[in-house]
Structures are given as C-alpha cells and as structure tokens.
Design an enzyme around this catalytic site. Structure first.
Site, mmCIF file in Angstrom:
data_model
loop_
_atom_site.group_PDB
_atom_site.id
_atom_site.type_symbol
_atom_site.label_atom_id
_atom_site.label_comp_id
_atom_site.label_asym_id
_atom_site.label_seq_id
_atom_site.Cartn_x
_atom_site.Cartn_y
_atom_site.Cartn_z
ATOM 1 N N LEU A 13 79.010 97.100 83.628
ATOM 2 C CA LEU A 13 79.564 95.767 83.826
ATOM 3 C C LEU A 13 79.488 95.355 85.292
ATOM 4 O O LEU A 13 79.464 94.181 85.629
ATOM 5 C CB LEU A 13 81.027 95.728 83.366
ATOM 6 N N GLY A 14 79.491 96.338 86.171
ATOM 7 C CA GLY A 14 79.426 96.066 87.596
ATOM 8 C C GLY A 14 79.354 97.371 88.349
ATOM 9 O O GLY A 14 79.571 98.448 87.788
ATOM 10 N N GLU A 15 79.029 97.268 89.630
ATOM 11 C CA GLU A 15 78.915 98.482 90.428
ATOM 12 C C GLU A 15 79.258 98.208 91.875
ATOM 13 O O GLU A 15 79.226 97.074 92.337
ATOM 14 C CB GLU A 15 77.498 99.064 90.339
ATOM 15 N N ASP A 75 94.970 92.480 98.982
ATOM 16 C CA ASP A 75 93.542 92.206 98.780
ATOM 17 C C ASP A 75 93.348 91.093 97.760
ATOM 18 O O ASP A 75 92.532 91.199 96.847
ATOM 19 C CB ASP A 75 92.824 93.477 98.333
#
Length: 418
Positions: free
Chosen positions: A99-101, A228
């Site tokens: 899905l993402g990295e 964040d």
C-alpha cells in the site's frame, strides 16, 4: 523568536521529492493511495542539525510511562499476532500487496478473520493494513513501541485503530484497520481519476474530524502532544471520517506545572511550529500551528512547501498570508477546484481561523477546543450538503475500486503509515 520563514531562508533544509508513485507516509495513510510528484514535493523530516531523516525518523524518547517494552506490551488490549499469520494474510508480503513504503518499512494489505484473527483468503474476512518494520536500527524499534504505547491505550472515533502487533524474533509489525480512502494528502495533491478533488463541504468535514482528534489528544484525559500533524497523517474512511495516524513521534504533555516539554526537534519541516524549531520547547500550541498549516493546504489546494512553483509561491505560508485577512483577496488563494461551493463569508472565516492557528506567537493561537467550535460554526451553514456529496464520492469510489487498489503514502517515520 525565529520565524519559520527565516528557517527556510537560512537553508536548514529544503523539500525532497517523493518516491514515484508512492505517498510520503505509508503509515499515516494506511488506507489511502500515495501521491505522485505531480503535486509538488513533500517536506522532509529534519532534526535540529538539519540532517535529512525522511527515510528514518527518530523519536526523541519513549513516553514516560510505561517505561519498558514489557510494561508497554502488557498494558494494552492489542492482539499479539504470529509472524506466519501476517505473512499468509498479505500473501507473503507480495509486491502487489504493498500500500505504501518508506524508510521504516512497507505497509501491506491483508485479510484476517474478524473473530479468530487468523489469515484468510484475499477478499474474505476483515481487511487490514500491516506495517512491517525494516530489520535495522534501534530507533525504529523505539518508534514501534511508542506507537503501541499510545494507540494501544487511546480510543477515539478520530484516531486510527491499532488492532495488534507482532514481536517475533527479529520481526516487528503493526496491524491497523484499513482506511479505504487513504490520506488527505492524496486527495488534495494527487492528480488521478482515483482521487477526486474533495468538495468544500467534505474538506470542512475532514478538518473538523481531524480537529476533534487533536482536541481529544490535548484533553486532560489523554494529555498527549501529537508532534507530527500533517495531511499525510490524516486518513479517511469510506464516509470521509478523518482519523489521525502515525503516533511514532507523540509525546506526553508537560506535567508538574511545567509549560512545555523539551525534546530533540523532530517532525516534518513546514508543518512544525517556529518556536519548536527554534528552541525544542514542545506544547499543545505546537500542534495547533501544524493544524493551521494543514487547514491552509485544504483551502488552497497547495502543499506547504513546493519547489515546483514559481519563486515567491514555493512557501505556502509566505505566499498566502497577505491575502488571508481580506474577504475580497482571500478568494484569490482558494483552490479553483472548489470554486462556487462556498460563500465568501465561509471562506473568510476558515481563512481567519487558519491565520490564528499559524500565529508566530503561541499565546495568540486558539486551543483545539476553540478550533473545533469555529469549524462547527462554519460547517453549520452547509452541513446538509455534506452527506449528499459524500454519497456522490462513494459512488465514484465504488466504480473505481474494482480497477485500482488504494495505496498508502510513504511512512514518514511512524509505524502507522509505512
């Protein structure tokens, strides 16, 4: 006090491009598609000495209590997963499940039985997002623990749900609820048919949900500073309900009458409050500043830092501030994709709120309860349209979902979106 504009001018750091086809925060976007470089460059995570740590974010310290790994893991009601179950659920962490990295690892899509939590065949059972920590670096493990410490004990409709974790041999994984709409960042800046531009009403709905999540974190019940807050860490469910993700940099708020928490400067450049960047003094008002930056991104459709824009427009705050206080001039900075969807008075009220949140002096910023109240008042005038618009977006999403799987933004450094 050092203004964030000055930080830009003295060259502490400049934005870095995102990985092609991948968003900035996979952990923050457990449920979403990652942005391409088309929308500009994402800000880097920086430390006080200016080193680029976008691929490796370091949390300054673990929360004060509980203090050790055993206490943290024992104090939660999270499910302890076996590595093999998560391996099977993600089809052996196949590339097409990503899905993402990011620097801390990859986030994979998986399926488990909602009752037994055992791996199931793809397309059956409950969809999950599995973040697998790279097998290197002690700091990554500390952030992994920080994420478990907070999301294992804090529960709110506007915080992403951490289902469980895996701690087996050298393996460190986190298991989250799957957020099908992905990150706010993708919807604002990714130019593809899969991500339709959010309407004015949906943007205000997302802003309100995210504000409620921050207000809860700042409440006496939680007393947490998020540290964040950014568009890639705001995830959206099917109904565009916003949930905060990526708690790897969160800190316990000040205690014993202290006014702030002193920490090593961490976070994402562009979103971090100027007084925090200058001194390392962290307060809840630091989060309020970051919220103002994201609200400004939502109003303008521009990234806070974008090297692809002409000089004079690369820093969103610098460029937009002169326009925000005038009902006539504020319309010049509004995202053209939502033109005609709001009244000038609503736009001005939202812009005024953003200005207050990004005030250089922390004492002039509202608290998050005041922000929530202001957003509720803005939303009241058009709330009847929100669900109607959401239904329209859901229909479009359903038509596209069969063709493309949502991807997550690159993990900034937190376990949640990577």
């Amino acid at each position: 006090m050092l203004d964030i504009v000055l930080l830009l001018k003295i060259g502490i750091v400049s934005p870095s491009p995102t990985h092609p086809g991948v968003g900035r925060d996979a952990p923050g976007e457990l449920l979403g598609r990652s942005p391409t470089g088309q929308g500009g460059q994402s800000p880097r995570n920086v430390s006080i000495d200016g080193r680029d740590i976008s691929s490796r974010r370091l949390s300054s310290s673990l929360p004060m209590t509980p203090r050790n790994e055993g206490e943290i893991l024992d104090s939660t009601n999270l499910k302890s997963f076996g590595f093999n179950d998560l391996r099977v659920s993600t089809r052996n962490f196949r590339p097409d499940s990503v899905l993402g990295e990011g620097g801390f690892g990859c986030v994979f899509k998986g399926w488990i039985d909602e009752h037994t939590f055992k791996a199931t065949k793809p397309g059956t059972g409950m969809v999950i997002a599995v973040k697998r920590l790279n097998q290197e670096g002690f700091q990554g493990h500390k952030e992994w623990l920080t994420e478990i410490n907070y999301l294992g004990q804090l529960y709110h409709p506007n915080l992403v749900k951490l289902i469980g974790y895996c701690l087996e041999d050298e393996h460190r994984l986190l298991v989250y609820e799957f957020m099908p709409r992905g990150s706010l960042e993708n919807h604002l800046f990714r130019r593809t048919s899969h991500f339709q531009p959010l309407s004015w009403n949906l943007r205000m709905k997302v802003a309100l949900g995210a504000a409620k999540g921050l207000a809860y974190l700042h409440s006496p019940e939680a007393k947490v500073i998020y540290r964040d807050f950014k568009s890639s860490n705001i995830l959206l469910d099917t109904n565009y309900n916003a949930k905060l993700s990526d708690f790897g940099l969160a800190k316990d708020g000040p205690i014993d009458g202290k006014s702030h928490v002193s920490t090593r400067i961490m976070g994402t450049y562009g979103y971090a409050a100027p007084e925090y960047m200058a001194t390392g003094h962290l307060t809840a008002r630091s989060d309020v500043y970051s919220f103002g930056v994201v609200l400004l991104e939502m109003l303008t459709g521009r990234r806070v830092l974008d090297k692809n824009r002409p000089r004079g427009e690369q820093n969103l705050i610098e460029w937009a501030r002169p326009y925000l206080a005038s009902k006539r001039r504020v319309l010049r900075v509004m995202d053209a994709r939502i033109e005609g969807q709001y009244t000038p008075s609503s736009a001005l009220r939202a812009a005024t709120l953003a200005i207050k949140c990004i005030a250089v002096e922390p004492r002039y910023r509202p608290n998050m309860n005041e922000v929530v109240k202001a957003l509720e008042q803005i939303q009241d005038t058009g709330s009847f349209k929100i669900e109607e618009t959401a239904q329209k977006h859901r229909r479009t999403f359903a038509e596209d979902s069969g063709r493309k799987a949502a991807s997550y933004p690159r993990p900034s450094a937190s376990p949640f979106m990577t």
